[in-house]
Design a protein around this motif. Structure first.
Motif, PDB file in Angstrom:
ATOM      1  N   TYR A   3       5.372 120.012 130.208  1.00 52.79           N
ATOM      2  CA  TYR A   3       4.281 120.581 129.405  1.00 52.79           C
ATOM      3  C   TYR A   3       3.470 119.490 128.724  1.00 52.79           C
ATOM      4  O   TYR A   3       2.241 119.525 128.706  1.00 52.79           O
ATOM      5  CB  TYR A   3       4.856 121.535 128.365  1.00 52.79           C
ATOM      6  CG  TYR A   3       3.824 122.041 127.383  1.00 52.79           C
ATOM      7  CD1 TYR A   3       2.853 122.960 127.771  1.00 52.79           C
ATOM      8  CD2 TYR A   3       3.811 121.570 126.071  1.00 52.79           C
ATOM      9  CE1 TYR A   3       1.901 123.407 126.866  1.00 52.79           C
ATOM     10  CE2 TYR A   3       2.860 122.017 125.170  1.00 52.79           C
ATOM     11  CZ  TYR A   3       1.901 122.934 125.580  1.00 52.79           C
ATOM     12  OH  TYR A   3       0.962 123.368 124.699  1.00 52.79           O
ATOM     13  N   HIS A  35       0.814 119.532 131.260  1.00 52.42           N
ATOM     14  CA  HIS A  35       0.452 120.850 130.743  1.00 52.42           C
ATOM     15  C   HIS A  35       0.979 121.982 131.611  1.00 52.42           C
ATOM     16  O   HIS A  35       0.313 123.009 131.800  1.00 52.42           O
ATOM     17  CB  HIS A  35      -1.074 120.972 130.599  1.00 52.42           C
ATOM     18  CG  HIS A  35      -1.684 119.866 129.775  1.00 52.42           C
ATOM     19  ND1 HIS A  35      -1.451 119.749 128.418  1.00 52.42           N
ATOM     20  CD2 HIS A  35      -2.473 118.827 130.118  1.00 52.42           C
ATOM     21  CE1 HIS A  35      -2.100 118.692 127.957  1.00 52.42           C
ATOM     22  NE2 HIS A  35      -2.716 118.100 128.963  1.00 52.42           N
ATOM     23  N   ARG A  44       3.254 125.129 132.371  1.00 51.01           N
ATOM     24  CA  ARG A  44       3.870 126.214 131.625  1.00 51.01           C
ATOM     25  C   ARG A  44       4.464 127.212 132.611  1.00 51.01           C
ATOM     26  O   ARG A  44       3.928 127.418 133.709  1.00 51.01           O
ATOM     27  CB  ARG A  44       2.863 126.914 130.724  1.00 51.01           C
ATOM     28  CG  ARG A  44       2.171 125.976 129.751  1.00 51.01           C
ATOM     29  CD  ARG A  44       1.254 126.706 128.793  1.00 51.01           C
ATOM     30  NE  ARG A  44       2.005 127.555 127.868  1.00 51.01           N
ATOM     31  CZ  ARG A  44       1.436 128.198 126.848  1.00 51.01           C
ATOM     32  NH1 ARG A  44       0.133 128.100 126.628  1.00 51.01           N
ATOM     33  NH2 ARG A  44       2.170 128.935 126.044  1.00 51.01           N
TER      34      ARG A  44
END
Length: 297
Positions: A289, A293, A295
């Motif tokens: 994350y 980034h 998720r």
């Protein structure tokens, strides 16, 4: 005020998989309590003696425990390193191929072993690497090398695990990297050519930075599997001769729990491994994350 609309048929469709998950994934978690007991099958969980952390103390007092943990870590780290370098290198080479028929043929060839089980591949590798009738030792004999017992020599066994695992698995990662390569903007290569960059410079300054998010993502997610050194593979290839270099946590649990019927001890080892794996998976997802980034929802 409108009442909320519930799609009851869709919710009912979810019931079978939810029930299956509860029975086969969450139900067995209750059995972990035997890791804190001196479990006797005839007495059951409720009747077995509670011993607290004694099983964990016993496990870590065994002379082979630390060697098993180090084997697991070393094999896993070597597999992670090979799983990072080999697919990237192969993907970069395939990306330079302009003959689409040849390119797809190679992709199919390297991807095929991914679908084979280690039960089948284990039998094939035992024959191929046999010191008496194996093809590999026959080829080594042509250049004057003495036969090597690859699956019975502690000096060779780990490398055999890493090489054969990568041969089986790298095709899948190669496809992922090839898909990432298609997302690189072609104008970046055109700009690099105008600046006088050759193919190596284009690879270093355009291609690798272009797929860096995928590289970082796969590498960080792989951290959660660092204690999974490949139970199926090791179980089908190892023998008591190579316990020193090839025995891992999963095979230790298998022998203690199923072969020796030390259910509480095996449960303690499995619980220890699961706890460390949970920590590593949490760290891996956090890094994924923070770095790219990523998720999961």
């Amino acid at each position: 005020m409108r009442k909320p609309h519930f799609e009851l048929p869709l919710h009912f469709m979810l019931l079978p998989p939810v029930i299956i998950v509860l029975i086969y994934s969450y139900g067995p978690i209750l059995g972990l309590v035997i890791a804190f007991q001196r479990y006797v099958p005839a007495k059951g969980i409720s009747g077995s003696e509670w011993v607290g952390l004694d099983q964990f103390k016993y496990v870590f007092s065994l002379p082979d425990t630390m060697n098993v943990i180090m084997n697991t870590l070393s094999i896993s780290v070597m597999k992670l390193a090979a799983g990072l370098v080999v697919p990237i290198a192969v993907a970069l080479m395939l990306n330079e191929v302009r003959k689409h028929v040849f390119k797809r043929l190679v992709q199919t060839f390297i991807y095929f072993p991914y679908f084979l089980s280690w039960v089948l591949l284990g039998g094939i590798l035992i024959d191929i690497l046999s010191p008496e009738r194996g093809v590999v030792n026959a080829m080594l004999g042509w250049v004057g090398v003495e036969p090597i017992y690859f699956l019975g020599d502690n000096g060779w066994f780990r490398y055999v695990l890493v090489i054969t695992n990568e041969w089986k698995e790298f095709g899948f990662s190669t496809i992922v990297y090839l898909a990432a390569l298609t997302g690189i903007n072609p104008t970046l290569y055109e700009a690099a050519v105008i600046d006088g960059a050759n193919r190596w410079r284009q690879t270093w300054h355009v291609t690798l930075p272009g797929i860096r998010p995928i590289i970082v993502l796969l590498m960080t997610l792989a951290l959660g599997q660092v204690l999974n050194a490949g139970f199926d593979q090791v179980l089908n290839l190892y023998s008591p001769q190579v316990y020193e270099s090839g025995d891992i946590i999963d095979t230790m649990v298998y022998r203690m729990g199923l072969l020796d019927a030390q259910f509480s001890v095996a449960a303690a080892v499995g619980l220890f491994k699961s706890a460390i794996s949970l920590l590593l998976i949490s760290v891996a997802y956090y890094l994924a994350y923070r770095l790219v980034h990523y998720r999961i929802f």
